[in-house]
Write a protein that holds these residues in place. Structure first.
Motif, PDB file in Angstrom:
ATOM      1  N   ALA A 189     -48.589 -44.592 -56.443  1.00 33.13           N
ATOM      2  CA  ALA A 189     -50.011 -44.482 -55.695  1.00 33.13           C
ATOM      3  C   ALA A 189     -50.169 -42.235 -54.580  1.00 33.13           C
ATOM      4  O   ALA A 189     -48.709 -42.855 -54.555  1.00 33.13           O
ATOM      5  CB  ALA A 189     -50.427 -45.502 -55.103  1.00 33.13           C
ATOM      6  N   VAL A 190     -50.929 -42.265 -54.494  1.00 33.02           N
ATOM      7  CA  VAL A 190     -51.105 -41.110 -53.415  1.00 33.02           C
ATOM      8  C   VAL A 190     -51.489 -41.970 -51.907  1.00 33.02           C
ATOM      9  O   VAL A 190     -52.519 -42.687 -51.860  1.00 33.02           O
ATOM     10  CB  VAL A 190     -51.444 -40.121 -53.879  1.00 33.02           C
ATOM     11  N   ILE A 191     -50.553 -41.766 -51.163  1.00 34.73           N
ATOM     12  CA  ILE A 191     -51.153 -41.984 -49.559  1.00 34.73           C
ATOM     13  C   ILE A 191     -51.460 -40.552 -49.346  1.00 34.73           C
ATOM     14  O   ILE A 191     -49.904 -39.816 -48.746  1.00 34.73           O
ATOM     15  CB  ILE A 191     -50.381 -42.020 -49.054  1.00 34.73           C
ATOM     16  N   GLU A 192     -52.751 -39.459 -49.044  1.00 30.81           N
ATOM     17  CA  GLU A 192     -51.912 -38.272 -48.032  1.00 30.81           C
ATOM     18  C   GLU A 192     -51.280 -37.174 -48.364  1.00 30.81           C
ATOM     19  O   GLU A 192     -51.195 -37.135 -50.083  1.00 30.81           O
ATOM     20  CB  GLU A 192     -50.758 -38.227 -46.653  1.00 30.81           C
ATOM     21  N   ASP A 193     -49.834 -36.788 -48.135  1.00 34.39           N
ATOM     22  CA  ASP A 193     -48.819 -35.890 -49.098  1.00 34.39           C
ATOM     23  C   ASP A 193     -48.344 -36.304 -50.374  1.00 34.39           C
ATOM     24  O   ASP A 193     -47.401 -35.630 -50.529  1.00 34.39           O
ATOM     25  CB  ASP A 193     -49.158 -34.212 -48.965  1.00 34.39           C
ATOM     26  N   LYS A 194     -47.657 -37.970 -50.209  1.00 35.47           N
ATOM     27  CA  LYS A 194     -47.126 -38.213 -50.419  1.00 35.47           C
ATOM     28  C   LYS A 194     -47.487 -39.150 -51.420  1.00 35.47           C
ATOM     29  O   LYS A 194     -48.028 -39.965 -51.640  1.00 35.47           O
ATOM     30  CB  LYS A 194     -46.120 -39.209 -49.794  1.00 35.47           C
ATOM     31  N   ILE A 195     -46.224 -39.687 -52.863  1.00 41.36           N
ATOM     32  CA  ILE A 195     -46.848 -40.111 -54.058  1.00 41.36           C
ATOM     33  C   ILE A 195     -45.740 -41.363 -54.207  1.00 41.36           C
ATOM     34  O   ILE A 195     -44.269 -40.901 -53.847  1.00 41.36           O
ATOM     35  CB  ILE A 195     -46.386 -39.266 -55.251  1.00 41.36           C
ATOM     36  N   TYR A 196     -46.058 -42.250 -54.190  1.00 42.51           N
ATOM     37  CA  TYR A 196     -44.838 -43.571 -53.867  1.00 42.51           C
ATOM     38  C   TYR A 196     -44.845 -44.125 -55.259  1.00 42.51           C
ATOM     39  O   TYR A 196     -45.553 -44.630 -56.001  1.00 42.51           O
ATOM     40  CB  TYR A 196     -45.744 -44.477 -53.363  1.00 42.51           C
ATOM     41  N   ILE A 197     -43.736 -43.931 -55.403  1.00 44.37           N
ATOM     42  CA  ILE A 197     -42.741 -44.627 -57.154  1.00 44.37           C
ATOM     43  C   ILE A 197     -42.833 -45.879 -56.236  1.00 44.37           C
ATOM     44  O   ILE A 197     -41.407 -46.400 -55.848  1.00 44.37           O
ATOM     45  CB  ILE A 197     -42.220 -44.111 -57.923  1.00 44.37           C
ATOM     46  N   ILE A 198     -43.555 -46.928 -57.041  1.00 47.10           N
ATOM     47  CA  ILE A 198     -42.980 -48.591 -56.878  1.00 47.10           C
ATOM     48  C   ILE A 198     -42.186 -48.674 -57.970  1.00 47.10           C
ATOM     49  O   ILE A 198     -42.217 -49.751 -58.714  1.00 47.10           O
ATOM     50  CB  ILE A 198     -44.672 -49.766 -56.495  1.00 47.10           C
ATOM     51  N   GLY A 199     -40.692 -49.269 -57.714  1.00 48.75           N
ATOM     52  CA  GLY A 199     -39.946 -50.137 -58.711  1.00 48.75           C
ATOM     53  C   GLY A 199     -39.725 -49.647 -59.925  1.00 48.75           C
ATOM     54  O   GLY A 199     -40.079 -48.239 -60.419  1.00 48.75           O
ATOM     55  N   GLY A 200     -40.051 -50.588 -60.928  1.00 47.56           N
ATOM     56  CA  GLY A 200     -39.659 -49.476 -62.282  1.00 47.56           C
ATOM     57  C   GLY A 200     -38.138 -49.910 -62.833  1.00 47.56           C
ATOM     58  O   GLY A 200     -37.714 -50.083 -62.526  1.00 47.56           O
ATOM     59  N   TYR A 201     -38.107 -51.532 -62.912  1.00 45.00           N
ATOM     60  CA  TYR A 201     -36.729 -52.310 -63.235  1.00 45.00           C
ATOM     61  C   TYR A 201     -35.589 -52.196 -62.185  1.00 45.00           C
ATOM     62  O   TYR A 201     -34.317 -52.363 -62.317  1.00 45.00           O
ATOM     63  CB  TYR A 201     -36.112 -51.425 -64.760  1.00 45.00           C
ATOM     64  N   THR A 202     -36.207 -51.625 -60.966  1.00 46.13           N
ATOM     65  CA  THR A 202     -35.434 -51.935 -59.809  1.00 46.13           C
ATOM     66  C   THR A 202     -35.989 -52.666 -58.771  1.00 46.13           C
ATOM     67  O   THR A 202     -37.536 -52.409 -58.718  1.00 46.13           O
ATOM     68  CB  THR A 202     -35.052 -49.876 -59.408  1.00 46.13           C
ATOM     69  N   ARG A 203     -35.516 -52.494 -57.655  1.00 49.84           N
ATOM     70  CA  ARG A 203     -36.156 -53.058 -56.333  1.00 49.84           C
ATOM     71  C   ARG A 203     -36.705 -51.145 -55.447  1.00 49.84           C
ATOM     72  O   ARG A 203     -37.472 -51.350 -54.381  1.00 49.84           O
ATOM     73  CB  ARG A 203     -35.404 -53.764 -55.019  1.00 49.84           C
ATOM     74  N   ARG A 204     -36.132 -50.602 -55.405  1.00 46.77           N
ATOM     75  CA  ARG A 204     -35.773 -49.181 -54.959  1.00 46.77           C
ATOM     76  C   ARG A 204     -37.778 -48.489 -54.952  1.00 46.77           C
ATOM     77  O   ARG A 204     -38.932 -48.776 -56.072  1.00 46.77           O
ATOM     78  CB  ARG A 204     -35.389 -48.483 -55.941  1.00 46.77           C
ATOM     79  N   MET A 205     -38.770 -47.893 -53.986  1.00 46.16           N
ATOM     80  CA  MET A 205     -39.568 -47.363 -53.798  1.00 46.16           C
ATOM     81  C   MET A 205     -39.415 -45.871 -53.379  1.00 46.16           C
ATOM     82  O   MET A 205     -38.380 -46.091 -52.180  1.00 46.16           O
ATOM     83  CB  MET A 205     -40.600 -48.101 -52.931  1.00 46.16           C
ATOM     84  N   VAL A 206     -39.449 -45.160 -53.249  1.00 46.27           N
ATOM     85  CA  VAL A 206     -39.455 -43.864 -52.738  1.00 46.27           C
ATOM     86  C   VAL A 206     -40.922 -42.948 -52.685  1.00 46.27           C
ATOM     87  O   VAL A 206     -41.329 -43.587 -53.796  1.00 46.27           O
ATOM     88  CB  VAL A 206     -38.223 -42.859 -53.796  1.00 46.27           C
ATOM     89  N   ALA A 207     -40.938 -42.384 -51.623  1.00 46.68           N
ATOM     90  CA  ALA A 207     -41.755 -41.530 -51.393  1.00 46.68           C
ATOM     91  C   ALA A 207     -42.035 -39.513 -52.315  1.00 46.68           C
ATOM     92  O   ALA A 207     -40.764 -39.380 -51.355  1.00 46.68           O
ATOM     93  CB  ALA A 207     -42.533 -41.485 -50.442  1.00 46.68           C
ATOM     94  N   TYR A 208     -42.776 -39.000 -52.567  1.00 51.37           N
ATOM     95  CA  TYR A 208     -41.881 -37.832 -53.193  1.00 51.37           C
ATOM     96  C   TYR A 208     -43.539 -37.205 -52.421  1.00 51.37           C
ATOM     97  O   TYR A 208     -43.983 -37.160 -52.745  1.00 51.37           O
ATOM     98  CB  TYR A 208     -42.078 -37.718 -55.015  1.00 51.37           C
ATOM     99  N   ASP A 209     -42.580 -36.434 -51.300  1.00 52.23           N
ATOM    100  CA  ASP A 209     -43.133 -35.309 -50.486  1.00 52.23           C
ATOM    101  C   ASP A 209     -43.678 -34.335 -51.196  1.00 52.23           C
ATOM    102  O   ASP A 209     -42.641 -33.210 -51.608  1.00 52.23           O
ATOM    103  CB  ASP A 209     -42.269 -34.936 -49.203  1.00 52.23           C
ATOM    104  N   THR A 210     -45.304 -34.126 -51.403  1.00 54.09           N
ATOM    105  CA  THR A 210     -45.476 -32.616 -52.366  1.00 54.09           C
ATOM    106  C   THR A 210     -44.851 -30.734 -51.593  1.00 54.09           C
ATOM    107  O   THR A 210     -45.021 -30.393 -52.138  1.00 54.09           O
ATOM    108  CB  THR A 210     -46.743 -32.887 -53.245  1.00 54.09           C
ATOM    109  N   LYS A 211     -45.273 -31.426 -50.088  1.00 60.56           N
ATOM    110  CA  LYS A 211     -45.324 -29.917 -49.539  1.00 60.56           C
ATOM    111  C   LYS A 211     -43.804 -30.165 -49.626  1.00 60.56           C
ATOM    112  O   LYS A 211     -43.704 -28.628 -49.289  1.00 60.56           O
ATOM    113  CB  LYS A 211     -45.999 -30.544 -48.577  1.00 60.56           C
ATOM    114  N   ALA A 212     -42.657 -30.619 -49.128  1.00 61.05           N
ATOM    115  CA  ALA A 212     -41.977 -31.029 -49.081  1.00 61.05           C
ATOM    116  C   ALA A 212     -40.685 -30.599 -50.020  1.00 61.05           C
ATOM    117  O   ALA A 212     -39.215 -29.958 -50.461  1.00 61.05           O
ATOM    118  CB  ALA A 212     -40.867 -31.300 -47.654  1.00 61.05           C
ATOM    119  N   ASN A 213     -41.325 -31.153 -50.956  1.00 55.30           N
ATOM    120  CA  ASN A 213     -40.291 -31.502 -52.527  1.00 55.30           C
ATOM    121  C   ASN A 213     -39.468 -31.932 -52.606  1.00 55.30           C
ATOM    122  O   ASN A 213     -38.242 -31.751 -52.841  1.00 55.30           O
ATOM    123  CB  ASN A 213     -40.013 -30.136 -53.454  1.00 55.30           C
TER     124      ASN A 213
END
Length: 613
Positions: free
Chosen positions: A507-531
């Motif tokens: 899901a996208v909030i501002e310029d970050k794409i949040y990837i939530i879980g996926g056989y894991t507890r981890r959530m990361v945000a991908y900054d599309t501007k800073a790569n």
């Protein structure tokens, strides 16, 4: 004896006692510590008793010193009571006006019945307000400066407000200079705009009055209805009103109108076509959409960037999926944030396994899926597209996809819907991509995915579609980001060890794409501007097959499956919210049932209730 007379502690004058007795009496009346020396007494009944006695004096004509006259009626009063109750009478009787020395005062413009009601109110503090007397009573209260009585009349009229009379009430409030009534009547008019706009009285509004409604952020209406309303107003008197089309058209918030309606209905309307300024606006919108850009020129920017009206709010809709690990669900649910309750919407026409779900132009789309026949036990891959609007709460079929598919991903961007991969009729993982252009109501094939994957995390931002991870045909995780450039119809790939998600939403909030879980507890945000990736607060459990969406810049995650402490997979009815500003997860309760492989989407709901969040 002089000393005894000065003492008032209980000795009668003339009594004689020994000095010892006097000392004992003095000690009995001494003031003890913490005992109040003053007793504050307030007679709460005195004011009402005094007013009641003054009214009796008035009725018995005792100490009467002035007669208030209306037509042939004389009402005896006390000047001091009138002066104390109203600035109007204070000015009349306490200054060098001729009335200050007269025994009779004529009050023109006030009927005898109303004047008697006002005098009774002054002497009793009570009055009966009804639809028969409220207007003349309000006029008299305004003239004689009885502010509380004036406001009481306004409160009474506000309680009578309805869509049928609110425009009349606005006109009345302007005559009476009553701002409180005017504001409430205007609030009723914008909240019940559909009913009010259909009235004959609405068509009689002046241009400035109509403009004040159309530019009001509280207006409870879809923008299509705003356009239709201004057309109806012009057609009521086309000879004198057709020249106002441009000024009125600029009040329509074109960004929130479905492109099909805009370019097929609005653009072809004779009134719109008669205005070069209106056609220029539509041409600018058409060029903007064809450029696949979220940025517009300076001439269109003030109109295009106007926010939604306050009555439009994002609501969470959950649809489809596997319910309670039993069978594919036809349910569609809407979550009301204010009541924190779920409401059932119309059911899907049929059960669809691993369909894709997306929202665009305030319409929910259910695309493809595996259609299961309970009677024959057979299944077929579907290309059918179903749509649901909250306005009608009815499912309809839309233009079908080019290819049948299930277990695919979909995402919306501007006026496009993209459908990626999945499994086709040949039961093979597909790398095909197609998109729906809502501007022309058609599907078209696009460049295929470089790597065919199942269950990736997909999101769109800044003219690009991002496909994170997933798994290949051998169920091996694919550790790369596939990026689709919408304008160029080209793909690029970026290998990264950070990506290892399967069955995770994005899901996208501002310029970050949040990837939530996926056989894991981890959530990361991908900054599309800073790569680059940013780590966020973890989920409570290892989650997969769940769904996520963004409402009011917060991330809502629903259902899914999770691995418990014994590494056993369980279905979930979890409902959580993540705030990126605080990096904190909050429980929102539970879903009505356990659910996974479902859709979770934001839909715009138009509500006429005040104080929207």
């Amino acid at each position: 004896m002089a000393g005894s007379g000065a003492y008032s502690g209980g000795l009668s004058v003339g009594h004689m006692r020994s000095p010892g007795v006097v000392r004992e009496e003095r000690m009995a009346f001494c003031v003890w510590p913490n005992t109040p020396e003053v007793f504050p007494f307030k007679d709460s009944e005195l004011s009402s008793h005094l007013l009641s006695q003054l009214n009796i004096l008035r009725q018995d004509r005792v100490l009467i010193d002035v007669l208030l006259c209306s037509e042939n009626t004389e009402i005896p009063c006390h000047r001091n009571v009138l002066v104390s109750s109203s600035p109007y009478f204070r000015a009349m009787f306490c200054n060098n006006f001729v009335e200050s020395s007269q025994g009779r005062v004529d009050l023109k413009g006030i009927s005898p019945e109303v004047l008697l009601d006002v005098v009774d109110y002054v002497y009793t503090g009570s009055i009966n307000i009804s639809m028969d007397n409220v207007v003349p009573l309000m006029q008299a209260a305004s003239m004689l400066h009885y502010g509380r009585l004036f406001q009481a009349c306004s409160t009474f009229l506000q309680a009578q407000l309805s869509p049928d009379n609110c425009l009349s009430m606005i006109r009345l409030s302007e005559i009476l200079h009553c701002d409180s009534l005017k504001e409430k009547a205007k609030e009723m008019a914008v909240r019940s705009f559909s009913d009010v706009a259909a009235s004959e009285e609405f068509c009689e509004l002046s241009l400035p009055e109509l403009m004040s409604y159309l530019e009001d952020d509280r207006l409870c209406a879809e923008e299509e209805q705003v356009f239709e309303t201004l057309l109806a107003w012009i057609h009521h008197d086309p000879f004198s009103r057709r020249g106002a089309i441009h000024d009125l058209f600029k009040q329509v918030r074109l960004r929130y109108i479905h492109p099909t309606y805009l370019f097929q209905f609005i653009a072809n309307d004779p009134l719109v076509q008669s205005s070069s300024l209106c056609t220029e606006i539509i041409d600018s919108v058409r060029r903007l959409m064809r450029s696949v850009s979220a940025k517009c020129g300076s001439e269109l920017k003030p109109l295009w960037t106007t926010p939604r009206r306050y009555t439009c709010r994002e609501t969470l809709v959950v649809v489809g999926g596997r319910k309670n690990n039993e069978q594919t669900s036809r349910e569609a649910l809407l979550y009301d944030e204010r009541t924190q309750r779920w409401q059932w919407l119309a059911k899907l026409p049929l059960r669809l396994y691993k369909a894709a779900y997306v929202c665009i132009h305030s319409i929910l789309y259910v695309l493809g899926g595996l259609s299961l026949s309970l009677a024959s036990g057979e299944s077929s891959v579907s290309a059918t597209v179903y749509t649901l609007s909250l306005k009608t709460n009815q499912w309809r079929t839309a233009e079908a996809m080019l290819e049948p598919r299930y277990a695919h991903q979909s995402v919306s961007y501007l006026h496009f819907i993209f459908v990626l991969g999945g499994i086709g009729v040949n039961k093979q993982i597909s790398n095909s991509v197609e998109r729906y252009n809502s501007m022309f109501n058609q599907w078209e094939a696009m460049s295929p995915l470089p790597t065919a994957v199942l269950h990736p995390a997909v999101a769109a931002n800044d003219q690009r579609v991002y496909v994170f991870g997933g798994e290949d045909a051998m169920q091996n995780p694919v550790r790369e980001i596939q990026v689709y450039h919408i304008c160029r119809n080209l793909w690029s790939r970026l290998e990264t060890r950070t990506v290892k998600n399967v069955c995770a939403p994005a899901a996208v909030i501002e310029d970050k794409i949040y990837i939530i879980g996926g056989y894991t507890r981890r959530m990361v945000a991908y900054d599309t501007k800073a790569n680059q990736f940013v780590k966020c607060e973890n989920l409570k459990e290892r989650r997969m097959h769940h769904s996520a969406t963004v409402i009011n810049n917060k991330l809502y995650v629903t259902g899914g499956r999770f691995l418990n402490g014994h590494d056993i997979i369980e279905d979930s009815d979890c409902f959580e919210c993540y705030d990126p500003k605080t990096d904190v997860w909050t429980s929102k309760g539970t879903l009505p049932y356990k659910l996974f492989d479902h859709g979770s989407l934001p839909l715009i709901c138009i509500s006429n209730r005040p104080n929207l969040p």
